[in-house]
Every structure is written in structure tokens, then in C-alpha cells.
Design an enzyme around this catalytic site. Structure first.
Site, PDB file in Angstrom:
ATOM      1  N   ARG A   1       2.969   1.008  25.893  1.00 14.79           N
ATOM      2  CA  ARG A   1       2.345   1.503  24.657  1.00 14.79           C
ATOM      3  C   ARG A   1       2.361   3.030  24.620  1.00 14.79           C
ATOM      4  O   ARG A   1       2.620   3.637  23.592  1.00 14.79           O
ATOM      5  CB  ARG A   1       0.908   0.976  24.574  1.00 14.79           C
ATOM      6  CG  ARG A   1       0.203   1.302  23.267  1.00 14.79           C
ATOM      7  CD  ARG A   1      -1.162   0.650  23.186  1.00 14.79           C
ATOM      8  NE  ARG A   1      -1.077  -0.795  23.288  1.00 14.79           N
ATOM      9  CZ  ARG A   1      -0.742  -1.613  22.287  1.00 14.79           C
ATOM     10  NH1 ARG A   1      -0.455  -1.112  21.105  1.00 14.79           N
ATOM     11  NH2 ARG A   1      -0.700  -2.907  22.469  1.00 14.79           N
TER      12      ARG A   1
ATOM     13  N   HIS B   1      -8.244  -1.293   5.579  1.00 16.26           N
ATOM     14  CA  HIS B   1      -8.569  -2.596   6.168  1.00 16.26           C
ATOM     15  C   HIS B   1      -9.132  -3.505   5.071  1.00 16.26           C
ATOM     16  O   HIS B   1      -9.978  -3.067   4.278  1.00 16.26           O
ATOM     17  CB  HIS B   1      -9.600  -2.425   7.292  1.00 16.26           C
ATOM     18  CG  HIS B   1      -9.909  -3.715   7.982  1.00 16.26           C
ATOM     19  ND1 HIS B   1      -9.047  -4.285   8.897  1.00 16.26           N
ATOM     20  CD2 HIS B   1     -10.948  -4.572   7.848  1.00 16.26           C
ATOM     21  CE1 HIS B   1      -9.559  -5.436   9.307  1.00 16.26           C
ATOM     22  NE2 HIS B   1     -10.710  -5.633   8.691  1.00 16.26           N
TER      23      HIS B   1
ATOM     24  N   ASN C   1       0.832  -1.211   0.000  1.00 13.99           N
ATOM     25  CA  ASN C   1       0.000   0.000   0.000  1.00 13.99           C
ATOM     26  C   ASN C   1       0.863   1.256   0.000  1.00 13.99           C
ATOM     27  O   ASN C   1       0.519   2.250  -0.636  1.00 13.99           O
ATOM     28  CB  ASN C   1      -0.965  -0.011   1.190  1.00 13.99           C
ATOM     29  CG  ASN C   1      -2.202  -0.843   0.912  1.00 13.99           C
ATOM     30  OD1 ASN C   1      -3.075  -0.429   0.152  1.00 13.99           O
ATOM     31  ND2 ASN C   1      -2.251  -2.048   1.481  1.00 13.99           N
TER      32      ASN C   1
ATOM     33  N   MET D   1       0.964  -3.034  12.287  1.00 17.62           N
ATOM     34  CA  MET D   1       0.329  -4.079  13.086  1.00 17.62           C
ATOM     35  C   MET D   1       0.389  -3.779  14.579  1.00 17.62           C
ATOM     36  O   MET D   1       0.850  -4.600  15.377  1.00 17.62           O
ATOM     37  CB  MET D   1       0.991  -5.431  12.785  1.00 17.62           C
ATOM     38  CG  MET D   1       0.927  -5.825  11.324  1.00 17.62           C
ATOM     39  SD  MET D   1      -0.773  -5.963  10.731  1.00 17.62           S
ATOM     40  CE  MET D   1      -1.240  -7.481  11.524  1.00 17.62           C
ATOM     41  N   ARG D   2      -0.066  -2.582  14.915  1.00 19.77           N
ATOM     42  CA  ARG D   2      -0.113  -2.236  16.341  1.00 19.77           C
ATOM     43  C   ARG D   2      -1.371  -1.434  16.635  1.00 19.77           C
ATOM     44  O   ARG D   2      -1.792  -0.609  15.819  1.00 19.77           O
ATOM     45  CB  ARG D   2       1.094  -1.370  16.733  1.00 19.77           C
ATOM     46  CG  ARG D   2       2.347  -2.159  16.971  1.00 19.77           C
ATOM     47  CD  ARG D   2       3.447  -1.270  17.507  1.00 19.77           C
ATOM     48  NE  ARG D   2       3.136  -0.677  18.805  1.00 19.77           N
ATOM     49  CZ  ARG D   2       3.218  -1.306  19.969  1.00 19.77           C
ATOM     50  NH1 ARG D   2       3.579  -2.555  20.014  1.00 19.77           N
ATOM     51  NH2 ARG D   2       2.934  -0.687  21.093  1.00 19.77           N
TER      52      ARG D   2
HETATM   53  C1  GRF Z   1      -3.191  -4.907   3.828  1.00 19.55           C
HETATM   54  O1  GRF Z   1      -3.976  -6.008   3.497  1.00 19.55           O
HETATM   55  C2  GRF Z   1      -3.982  -3.919   4.625  1.00 19.55           C
HETATM   56  O2  GRF Z   1      -5.328  -3.910   4.276  1.00 19.55           O
HETATM   57  C3  GRF Z   1      -3.823  -4.410   6.023  1.00 19.55           C
HETATM   58  O3  GRF Z   1      -2.504  -4.885   6.090  1.00 19.55           O
HETATM   59  C4  GRF Z   1      -2.072  -5.257   4.796  1.00 19.55           C
HETATM   60  C5  GRF Z   1      -0.817  -4.499   4.519  1.00 19.55           C
HETATM   61  O4  GRF Z   1      -0.238  -4.878   3.311  1.00 19.55           O
HETATM   62  N1  GRF Z   1      -4.098  -3.371   6.972  1.00 19.55           N
HETATM   63  P1  GRF Z   1       0.958  -4.048   2.712  1.00 19.55           P
HETATM   64  O5  GRF Z   1       2.060  -4.040   3.764  1.00 19.55           O
HETATM   65  O6  GRF Z   1       0.461  -2.674   2.399  1.00 19.55           O
HETATM   66  O7  GRF Z   1       1.373  -4.801   1.491  1.00 19.55           O
END
Ligand code: GRF
Length: 216
Positions: free
Chosen positions: A81, A125, A30, A106-107
Site C-alpha cells: 500500500r 460518502h 461524481n 475504492m481503496r
Molecule cells: C458514490 O456513491 C460515492 O458516494 C461513493 O462511491 C460512489 C461513486 O459513484 N464513495 P460514482 O463513481 O461517482 O458514480
């Protein structure tokens, strides 16, 4: 002025800054979509910094290849945190970031972090929220047997995957789909709608009523 569920008024002051801070933990596809959209001129923004909580995140290489400053802030080095999120806020403020984009970060973010950038944090998401929040939304949707799946860009609030929805896109789930093939189809949607949604939010002609994101 409209009070909304996020505890802020809907009448948000917009500035002209278009400096993005992108937070990642992994491969960064992304992030790459944002880099490509900026390079192509379809997204009028500057990616000021990419911050990862993981040293080896593939997205760091993508950022470096594009000449974007990278920062690794490992959460394991912080006692809490709150301490970690405070350090994140400081890094973002130092670079005068006006919009924070979570891209596979991822937090969970603390309420203090969210308050530091009111209505100025977006997340992508891989499900049609409010269905299937949390981890691996694509797998959840596939297992549930939905016929239509998709992706959501939303404003981040302290509650996980629950903020006002900025954009969504859908794809049909075929009987032949596997969790992996569905995730790949959803990822194509993500790469399209995230840069578009960032542009909409930066343009500033929007408001929030209740939990509805409304743009002109
Ligand atoms: C994606 O599927 C996004 O929707 C989710 O985590 C993933 C991240 O993928 N939140 P990338 O690191 O952008 O390839």
C-alpha cells in the site's frame, strides 16, 4: 492555531491554486458532476488529472471526453500500500494538484498519503456520517430502517470515513424505497453537494476547530 483530531493545526495555509486531482475506481458520476460544474462556471476549478486504480473504470471515458488527462495506476502492480500510495502522491504532485477529490475510489489510503496533502483530500460518502461508514452506506441505512438518509462530504483522515464534515444533505426514506431507489436519490444529493463543497474548500475561508469544519 488550533490543534485538532487530524493532528494538524486548524489554521491551514491556503494557496490560490485550484487544480484538482480526482481519484476514481468506477463509473465516475461524481466526477461528471464536477466536470459539469466546472463547465457551467458554478465551480471555479481545473481538473488537472483523473487517476483510476482500475483500467476499465467508466469515469476514465468521461474524463477523456472532457479533455482531461487520465492516468491508470493499478494497485496490483505495487508490492505494498505504501508503494502504491507513494506513486499516487508523485503523480498528483507532478501536476501540482492542490486538492485531491476521492470520487468512488475504492481503496483505503495510508497515513503517509493523507499527510502528503494535509486537509487537502475530500471524499463523498453515501450516508449521513458518522452513521454507516464503509461499504454501501445506502444499503446499510436502508436495512437499518432509517427514515432520513443522505450524503456527506468530508475531509479525509487516516481513519475510514471519519474526518471533519464539510457538507451534508438529506432525503426522506419512503416505505416504498428499495436499496436501489434510495441509492439513486442519494446520488442526486451527492452530485449537488460535492461540487459545492469543493468550491467552499478551494475558497479557503474556513478553519477546523476540534473536528468541526467552520466556514465564514
Ligand atoms: C458514490 O456513491 C460515492 O458516494 C461513493 O462511491 C460512489 C461513486 O459513484 N464513495 P460514482 O463513481 O461517482 O458514480
Amino acid at each position: 492555531m488550533v490543534e485538532n483530531e487530524t493532528g494538524h493545526t486548524g489554521d491551514v495555509a491556503h494557496d490560490d491554486s485550484r487544480r484538482l486531482g480526482v481519484l476514481i475506481s468506477g463509473r465516475g458520476s461524481n466526477l461528471q458532476a464536477m466536470i459539469n460544474a466546472v463547465a457551467a462556471g458554478s465551480l471555479d476549478a481545473e481538473i488537472a488529472v483523473v487517476i483510476s486504480n482500475k483500467q476499465g473504470a467508466g469515469g476514465l471515458d468521461r474524463a477523456r471526453a472532457a479533455g482531461i488527462e487520465t492516468v491508470v495506476l493499478e494497485h496490483t502492480s505495487y508490492v505494498s500500500r505504501e508503494a502504491y500510495d507513494g506513486a499516487l502522491v508523485a503523480e498528483l504532485r507532478r501536476r501540482e494538484v492542490s486538492l485531491v477529490c476521492l470520487a468512488g475510489f475504492m481503496r483505503l489510503l495510508s497515513a503517509n498519503f493523507v499527510r502528503a496533502f494535509p486537509h487537502r483530500i475530500l471524499n463523498i460518502h453515501p450516508s449521513l456520517l458518522p452513521s454507516f461508514p464503509g461499504l454501501r452506506g445506502q444499503d446499510q441505512a436502508w436495512r437499518h430502517g432509517v427514515k432520513v438518509a443522505g450524503a456527506t462530504v468530508h475531509i479525509v483522515t487516516p481513519e475510514l470515513d471519519a474526518g471533519p464534515i464539510v457538507a451534508q444533505a438529506t432525503v426522506a426514506v419512503e416505505q416504498t424505497d428499495t436499496p436501489d431507489s434510495l441509492a439513486a436519490k442519494i446520488l442526486v444529493l451527492e452530485h449537488r453537494i460535492y461540487p459545492e463543497a469543493i468550491g467552499v474548500v478551494l475558497d479557503g475561508s474556513w478553519r477546523i476547530e476540534g473536528r468541526r469544519f467552520l466556514s465564514d
